[in-house]
Enzyme design. Structure first.
Site, PDB file in Angstrom:
ATOM      1  N   GLU A 152       0.868  -1.173   0.000  1.00 54.54           N
ATOM      2  CA  GLU A 152       0.000   0.000   0.000  1.00 54.54           C
ATOM      3  C   GLU A 152       0.901   1.219   0.000  1.00 54.54           C
ATOM      4  O   GLU A 152       1.728   1.374   0.887  1.00 54.54           O
ATOM      5  CB  GLU A 152      -0.906  -0.032   1.229  1.00 54.54           C
ATOM      6  CG  GLU A 152      -1.734  -1.313   1.227  1.00 54.54           C
ATOM      7  CD  GLU A 152      -2.678  -1.408   2.395  1.00 54.54           C
ATOM      8  OE1 GLU A 152      -3.536  -0.531   2.502  1.00 54.54           O
ATOM      9  OE2 GLU A 152      -2.535  -2.344   3.200  1.00 54.54           O
ATOM     10  N   CYS A 190      -1.545   9.184   4.021  1.00 54.06           N
ATOM     11  CA  CYS A 190      -1.596   8.789   2.616  1.00 54.06           C
ATOM     12  C   CYS A 190      -2.888   9.288   1.992  1.00 54.06           C
ATOM     13  O   CYS A 190      -2.966   9.497   0.794  1.00 54.06           O
ATOM     14  CB  CYS A 190      -1.479   7.284   2.493  1.00 54.06           C
ATOM     15  SG  CYS A 190      -2.650   6.427   3.531  1.00 54.06           S
TER      16      CYS A 190
END
Ligand code: NAD
Length: 520
Positions: A287, A321
């Site tokens: 990720e 993020c």
């Protein structure tokens, strides 16, 4: 079975006096005990090393939280070996029992939530409410994956052919290397580690350098859960010294990584090479970063939109993020929105996260500070500065890792500040003539992680639902703070490979499916 339905851990309520009082008390307790050596934990035992790295308070780098032992190649080998030895027994523990370990771990976190959140305030500079939300998310991962494992742990009958009993079921893949970032130091670590463990994979866990004390809390958590030796190994170390060795290790079957695109791509490349003696194709779940946009339609509720953009761009200093780093504003509402956003950004308080009056604090460490300052300069060169706000001189004098809150306009798709992930409080304002152009700009990066749209037009909401192509899109809601299950999280394109954490497909990635067909 018999478990109550999964529910998210509630957000903190600071109107409750005990919740407010808990933080200063926890921080005082931590300060009285911190600054010690933090050992590795391999095969059920603490292990010390000569090489150490200090983890410090980013608001006051002279304050050392812990002197963290750093694994080298030998310690990585020992940890992988311990995990390999633990694998066969752990793999065959019944799924419900493995799930029980997660529920016990969740109980430990619930009982220690304030201390664990306060540790994040001091180690990574996270604001109180967000630190508690991070621990809450860790609890959610444990509770959710425990239930998911119970669901997936039952063999499934395939087909109904007479004279045949065909069963599909899953087994853990083997030793898992879990490589974590510092920005959600408990939630993301616990999420990846608990998924691996509940699926039957012993773990070698490498936290990020700047959050290794929070990472060590996982040792206490798994001890409280009563895991067998070797199933969880805490192995902090320098990425440059032991990262490749861990990724390349032939006995590692699976790598769960969350972090930057650069490191994620490197891991995928290296993991694709079969080393001598290797028995598996390595599975990589990676990720990675984002360059997330929020679109402001000409009929948006600006009260909501201004607060939403402010929070998703500058909450935890933009180090998420999912953070908004581009706001794309339709022409008709441009001056009104940008004027109000600028006013709002000028009104918030800046300073250490330890003081809950401060909206934005220091970035995580000196390296992050340098990196963000470089991008502030790029932003100034490429655009027109609307806001550049620094902390007051007396706060600056503490030597904390502060960077200015920066908003620039006149940014277009081609600019670096519209394409590269900064991971700090730098927001690019972009102008679009209509929704078609706004969507085109929004989709114009190599990332596809989160996005948000503020609009009252049903037609535009339908259009972005279809055409704003990111992993997590939020309509009339900011783009940060994903909740386990309700907002199962993760992106695609260069934002990563693998299915959504906190979602129904996540655990499948940690197991190999088997089918047994008996002729009856
Ligand atoms: P990073 O990539 O610098 O580090 C992540 C981890 O990788 C750390 O533990 C680091 O020590 C380790 N590492 C470094 N070099 C390595 C190597 N050669 N081999 C193996 N491991 C190595 O990222 P960071 O600064 O910790 O975190 C910020 C990044 O994480 C941002 O890009 C952010 O977008 C991303 N992130 C993504 C998600 C998501 O869910 N998609 C969530 C949080 C953070």
């Amino acid at each position: 079975e018999g478990l109550p339905r999964f529910r998210n851990y509630p957000p903190v309520d600071f109107t409750v006096p005990a919740e407010r009082a808990a933080y200063p008390a926890s921080m005082a307790r931590l300060r009285a005990a911190m600054g010690k050596q933090v050992p590795l934990f391999i095969n059920g035992k603490d292990v010390t090393t000569d090489d150490t790295l200090d983890s410090y308070n980013p608001a006051d780098p002279g304050e050392i939280l812990g002197t963290v032992c750093q694994a080298g190649v030998a310690e990585v080998d020992a940890a992988v070996e311990a995990a390999r030895e633990a694998y066969f027994a752990w793999r065959d523990v019944p799924p419900e029992e493995r799930a029980q370990a997660l529920l016990k771990a969740a109980a430990y976190l619930k009982a220690n939530v304030h201390d664990l959140a306060a540790l994040q305030v001091l180690e990574v500079g996270k604001q109180w409410d967000q630190a508690q939300a991070d621990v809450g998310e860790a609890i959610d991962f444990l509770e959710y994956y425990a239930r998911e494992m119970i669901r997936l742990g039952k063999p499934r009958r395939m087909g109904r052919a007479p004279g045949e009993m065909s069963h599909l079921f899953y087994q853990g893949k083997g030793v898992a290397a879990v490589i974590a970032p510092w920005n959600f130091p408990m939630a993301i670590s616990v999420g990846m580690v608990s998924a691996a463990i509940v699926c039957g994979n012993p773990v070698v866990y490498k936290p990020a350098g700047s959050s290794s004390c929070v990472g060590r809390a996982l040792v206490d958590m798994w001890k409280a859960a009563g895991l067998p030796d070797g199933v969880f190994n805490y192995c902090p170390g320098r990425g440059s010294v032991m990262g490749d060795h861990l990724v390349d290790h032939p006995d590692v079957a699976l790598i769960a990584f969350t972090g930057s695109m650069e490191v994620g791509l490197r891991i995928q490349e290296r993991a694709a090479v079969a080393q001598p003696g290797q028995q598996h194709c390595k599975r990589v779940i990676a990720e990675m970063g984002g360059k997330n946009a929020t679109i402001i339609d000409d009929d948006a509720d600006l009260d909501e939109a201004v607060l939403g953009v402010l929070y998703s761009a500058f909450g935890f200093q933009g180090q998420k993020c999912s953070a908004c780093s581009r706001v794309i504003v339709l022409d008709a509402v441009y001056d009104r929105f940008v004027g109000r956003l600028t006013q709002a950004a000028k009104s918030i308080k800046l300073g250490p996260a330890e003081n809950p009056a401060n909206y934005m604090g220091p970035v995580v460490d000196k390296a992050a500070q340098e990196n963000v300052l470089r991008y502030v300069k790029i932003a100034e060169e490429e655009g027109r500065v609307l806001v550049k706000r620094s902390v007051s001189d007396d706060v600056k004098a503490t030597g904390g890792c502060y960077v200015p809150l920066t908003i620039v306009e006149n940014i277009t798709k081609e600019h670096r500040i519209a394409q590269e992930e900064v991971f700090g409080p730098v927001l690019a304002v972009m102008r679009a003539k209509d929704m078609d152009e706004a969507i085109d700009i929004a989709n114009s990066t190599r990332f596809a992680l989160t996005g948000a749209v503020y609009s009252r037009s049903p037609h535009h909401l339908e259009q972005v639902y279809r055409d704003f192509r990111v992993g997590n899109l939020y309509l009339n809601k900011h783009s940060v703070g994903a909740l386990v299950e309700r907002h199962a999280f993760g992106g695609f394109k260069m934002s990563g490979v693998g299915s959504k954490s906190g979602g129904p497909d996540y655990l499948l990635q940690f197991m190999d499916p088997r089918l047994v067909c008996e002729n009856t």
